[in-house]
Design a protein around this motif. Structure first.
Motif, short mmCIF file in Angstrom:
data_model
loop_
_atom_site.label_atom_id
_atom_site.label_comp_id
_atom_site.label_asym_id
_atom_site.label_seq_id
_atom_site.Cartn_x
_atom_site.Cartn_y
_atom_site.Cartn_z
N ALA A 47 0.83 -1.21 0.00
CA ALA A 47 0.00 0.00 0.00
C ALA A 47 0.86 1.26 0.00
CB ALA A 47 -0.94 0.00 1.21
N ARG A 50 2.18 1.75 -3.48
CA ARG A 50 1.14 2.27 -4.36
C ARG A 50 1.02 3.78 -4.20
NH1 ARG A 50 -3.24 4.52 -4.40
NH2 ARG A 50 -3.44 4.34 -2.16
N CYS A 79 -4.21 -2.07 -1.72
CA CYS A 79 -5.01 -1.24 -0.82
C CYS A 79 -6.48 -1.20 -1.20
CB CYS A 79 -4.44 0.17 -0.81
SG CYS A 79 -5.22 1.27 0.37
#
Length: 168
Positions: A47, A50, A79
């Motif tokens: 996450a 990202r 996520c």
């Protein structure tokens, strides 16, 4: 040294200058990005990657980490949804891929191997974004010395996935 050799260091150390603390009235996203720059690379979660890739922060260090995960699982749910890290990564600017051509080729092969049916559950336009990355890398490969013009040994992206991709 390659970007993956610095896993014990932070982005603030590797990608100067160090960022100051964000203003107190800033958004949650800005505070998150500033905080992630102070985390050792080995501790960044999918996450986190990202977020950093989407915000285009220290991409020469972050993209290799993302690609390493995507080679194992191209549709990794970092996520929000399956494939969110892949979509963020294939949308990294072309200049990043010019710096990391081997990783671009590896990611191209990994996303090309994803069955077309898997894109049905991704957000609208995801297949086209991936198709543009694959098609753009193929055009770049043909222009670059050291890459065969025939593309021999590379799996071709399904025609239906690239038929709506505009040429550059």
């Amino acid at each position: 040294m390659g970007p993956l050799l610095h896993l014990d260091r932070t982005l603030d150390e590797l990608d100067p200058p160090r960022w100051p603390d964000p203003p107190s009235d800033t958004t949650h996203l800005v505070r998150t990005v500033h905080a992630l720059r102070r985390v050792p690379l080995r501790e960044l979660r999918p996450a986190d990657l990202r977020v950093l890739v989407s915000q285009q922060v220290a991409l020469p260090y972050v993209v290799p980490l993302a690609v390493r995960l995507l080679l194992e699982d191209p549709l990794l749910d970092a996520c929000f949804f399956e494939g969110d890290l892949m979509l963020a990564t294939v949308n990294a600017p072309a200049t990043v891929w010019d710096l990391l051509p081997e990783l671009a080729e590896q990611l191209q092969a990994a996303v090309s191997a994803v069955p077309e049916s898997a894109y049905a559950d991704l957000p609208r336009g995801a297949a086209e974004e991936v198709g543009r990355f694959v098609a753009g890398r193929r055009r770049s490969d043909r222009k670059s010395p050291g890459y065969g013009a025939s593309g021999a040994g590379r799996r071709m992206w399904p025609v239906s996935m690239t038929s709506d991709v505009p040429s550059r």
